[in-house]
Design a protein around this motif. Structure first.
Motif, PDB file in Angstrom:
ATOM      1  N   VAL B 250      39.533  40.461  42.811  1.00 26.58           N
ATOM      2  CA  VAL B 250      39.752  39.079  42.355  1.00 26.58           C
ATOM      3  C   VAL B 250      40.302  39.103  40.933  1.00 26.58           C
ATOM      4  O   VAL B 250      41.330  38.489  40.619  1.00 26.58           O
ATOM      5  CB  VAL B 250      38.439  38.246  42.404  1.00 26.58           C
ATOM      6  CG1 VAL B 250      38.646  36.859  41.799  1.00 26.58           C
ATOM      7  CG2 VAL B 250      37.925  38.155  43.825  1.00 26.58           C
ATOM      8  N   TYR B 251      39.599  39.874  40.085  1.00 26.97           N
ATOM      9  CA  TYR B 251      40.043  39.995  38.697  1.00 26.97           C
ATOM     10  C   TYR B 251      41.445  40.611  38.641  1.00 26.97           C
ATOM     11  O   TYR B 251      42.308  40.131  37.903  1.00 26.97           O
ATOM     12  CB  TYR B 251      39.064  40.863  37.884  1.00 26.97           C
ATOM     13  CG  TYR B 251      39.603  41.184  36.519  1.00 26.97           C
ATOM     14  CD1 TYR B 251      39.488  40.271  35.474  1.00 26.97           C
ATOM     15  CD2 TYR B 251      40.292  42.382  36.279  1.00 26.97           C
ATOM     16  CE1 TYR B 251      40.037  40.542  34.233  1.00 26.97           C
ATOM     17  CE2 TYR B 251      40.832  42.658  35.034  1.00 26.97           C
ATOM     18  CZ  TYR B 251      40.704  41.739  34.018  1.00 26.97           C
ATOM     19  OH  TYR B 251      41.256  42.015  32.790  1.00 26.97           O
ATOM     20  N   GLU B 303      33.671  36.990  39.188  1.00 26.08           N
ATOM     21  CA  GLU B 303      33.400  38.140  40.063  1.00 26.08           C
ATOM     22  C   GLU B 303      31.947  38.587  39.973  1.00 26.08           C
ATOM     23  O   GLU B 303      31.308  38.871  40.975  1.00 26.08           O
ATOM     24  CB  GLU B 303      34.298  39.317  39.676  1.00 26.08           C
ATOM     25  CG  GLU B 303      35.575  39.390  40.474  1.00 26.08           C
ATOM     26  CD  GLU B 303      36.265  40.729  40.295  1.00 26.08           C
ATOM     27  OE1 GLU B 303      35.881  41.507  39.418  1.00 26.08           O
ATOM     28  OE2 GLU B 303      37.214  40.985  41.062  1.00 26.08           O
ATOM     29  N   LEU B 308      29.803  40.483  43.162  1.00 24.68           N
ATOM     30  CA  LEU B 308      30.670  41.541  43.680  1.00 24.68           C
ATOM     31  C   LEU B 308      30.416  42.900  43.027  1.00 24.68           C
ATOM     32  O   LEU B 308      30.929  43.910  43.477  1.00 24.68           O
ATOM     33  CB  LEU B 308      32.144  41.153  43.491  1.00 24.68           C
ATOM     34  CG  LEU B 308      32.614  39.878  44.207  1.00 24.68           C
ATOM     35  CD1 LEU B 308      34.077  39.601  43.931  1.00 24.68           C
ATOM     36  CD2 LEU B 308      32.409  40.014  45.723  1.00 24.68           C
ATOM     37  N   HIS B 309      29.652  42.893  41.941  1.00 26.75           N
ATOM     38  CA  HIS B 309      29.452  44.175  41.257  1.00 26.75           C
ATOM     39  C   HIS B 309      27.992  44.586  41.131  1.00 26.75           C
ATOM     40  O   HIS B 309      27.672  45.504  40.398  1.00 26.75           O
ATOM     41  CB  HIS B 309      30.090  44.119  39.868  1.00 26.75           C
ATOM     42  CG  HIS B 309      31.544  43.865  39.931  1.00 26.75           C
ATOM     43  ND1 HIS B 309      32.452  44.829  40.248  1.00 26.75           N
ATOM     44  CD2 HIS B 309      32.245  42.728  39.769  1.00 26.75           C
ATOM     45  CE1 HIS B 309      33.667  44.301  40.264  1.00 26.75           C
ATOM     46  NE2 HIS B 309      33.568  43.027  39.982  1.00 26.75           N
TER      47      HIS B 309
END
Lengths: 94, 310
Positions: B250-251, B303, B308-309
């Motif tokens: 996304v980033y 994100e 997501l991380h």
């Protein structure tokens, strides 16, 4: 000769009565028109002549506000340090 | 010193201080502070692992913001003379005669000590040390030396503005790894195109104040070329976080798309051949550069908030 004149002038100045600051009641103040900034000596002029300086109502209002903010700031700082300490102790204990 | 002449004259005209609380607040450069809060928040969120104690993180963020504000107060204290002659800055509290220079200095010093102390208490000594260095770098290295000395002032001085995400990262993890320095690099290389675009359409102001900005010293053409070079660098660096666990697709997509747009605006400025076109293009680039930094950091934030991380 000149020195003698100087000394006598100094003597005259010393002999002058020191003006006592006028005390005014709230009734008197209410009857008078509001003072303007130009009616007052600046802080530096006042220091130079030895006279007292009366802040304008606007200056007093701002000073009071600043004092209040400062008091609240100190209080907030105390709360902040207390809260950090409690959170740190909580984290260590947990 | 010129600044002393300016403020002594103002002090002569003043009696008591009529400064309001909001005048002291504006010494902190609130708009810069808001950007610092945002980038520092991204640094905190992007750091690996969950934020274990939200309360301490919030206090750390507060300390970083106050530290940035203290730098602003030092800057206004030192630069009162040039602020008084520049249209953009002449309404600041010191040139406007609302606050005197020693008051601004004392205010900045008090907040510096306070912010570093609070960060040491709420986070750790590494973060506090980095914050102290940031304040020192901005107030002493940039404001007192670089700004009036070299057209590279904002390039080197940009380090101060780029440090908050690293400070915030260190506040959460106690470390400052390469990923944190990537965030630093993005802001660091973003600074020259951003400020030189401003310097192009405010060059008269800087000329009057005698500040050696790139357009005044090296000329418009050289400035446009350097803006383009730095834009290429920042757009490439802005994508590199995807190579680390700190950023994802996304980033990566946002950074690439916005990077292309950033390059377009820089190229348009580079190709502008009249004074009017240059002025227009510089203003567009300046406006877009703010949006660019905000959006790529927002993408990183999104994100992490989307989980997501991990």
């Amino acid at each position: 000769m000149v020195e003698t004149e100087k000394k006598s002038e100094e003597k005259k100045v010393e002999d002058m009565p020191v003006q006592a600051p006028k005390t005014e009641t709230s009734e008197n103040l209410a009857a008078q028109p509001l003072p303007q900034a130009s009616d007052f000596l600046s802080a530096q002029e006042a220091r130079a002549t030895g006279e007292s300086y009366a802040p304008t109502p606007e200056e007093i209002k701002q000073r009071n506000k600043r004092s209040l903010v400062m008091a609240l700031g100190i209080l907030a700082f105390m709360v902040l340090v207390y809260a950090i300490t409690v959170l740190k102790i909580g984290a260590t204990a947990g | 010193m010129m600044s002393d002449q300016v403020t002594t004259k103002l002090a002569d005209e003043q009696g008591f201080s009529a400064a309001r609380t909001r005048d002291y607040f504006s010494l902190l450069k609130p708009r810069v502070m808001s950007l610092v809060i945002f980038t520092a928040m991204v640094g905190m969120v992007a750091a690996p692992g969950p934020i274990e104690n939200l309360g301490l993180a919030a206090f750390s963020l507060f300390a970083i913001a106050v530290g940035a504000g203290a730098s602003g107060a030092f800057n206004m204290w030192w630069d009162a003379d040039i602020d008084a002659v520049m249209s953009r800055t002449k309404k600041r509290p010191i040139p406007a005669g609302l606050i005197q220079r020693p008051e601004a200095f004392a205010f900045g010093l008090f907040l510096s000590v306070l912010s570093v102390m609070v960060l040491a208490l709420a986070a750790n000594y590494l973060a506090a040390g980095l914050l102290a260095f940031t304040i020192f770098f901005y107030a002493v290295i940039y404001t007192m030396y670089l700004k009036r000395w070299t057209p590279q002032n904002i390039v080197i001085g940009g380090a101060a503005g780029a440090l908050p995400p690293v400070v915030a990262w260190a506040a959460i993890t106690g470390e400052a790894p390469v990923e944190a320095w990537l965030l630093f690099a993005i802001i660091f290389f973003w600074t020259p195109p951003h400020f030189w675009a401003l310097a192009l359409f405010k060059s008269q102001d800087y000329e009057t104040a005698g500040i050696p900005m790139m357009p005044n010293v090296k000329g418009e053409a050289r400035t446009k070329t350097e803006i383009l070079i730095y834009t290429v660098i920042v757009t490439v660096i802005a994508v590199t976080p995807v190579l680390f666990p700190v950023a994802g697709p996304v980033y990566g997509t946002v950074a690439t798309t916005l990077g292309a747009a950033f390059l377009y605006f820089s190229w348009k400025l580079f190709r502008a051949d009249t004074a009017e076109a240059t002025d227009r293009a510089a203003k567009s680039l300046f406006g877009f550069s703010i949006l660019y930094l905000f959006l790529i950091f927002a993408a990183l934030l999104a994100e992490h908030w989307m989980g997501l991380h991990g």
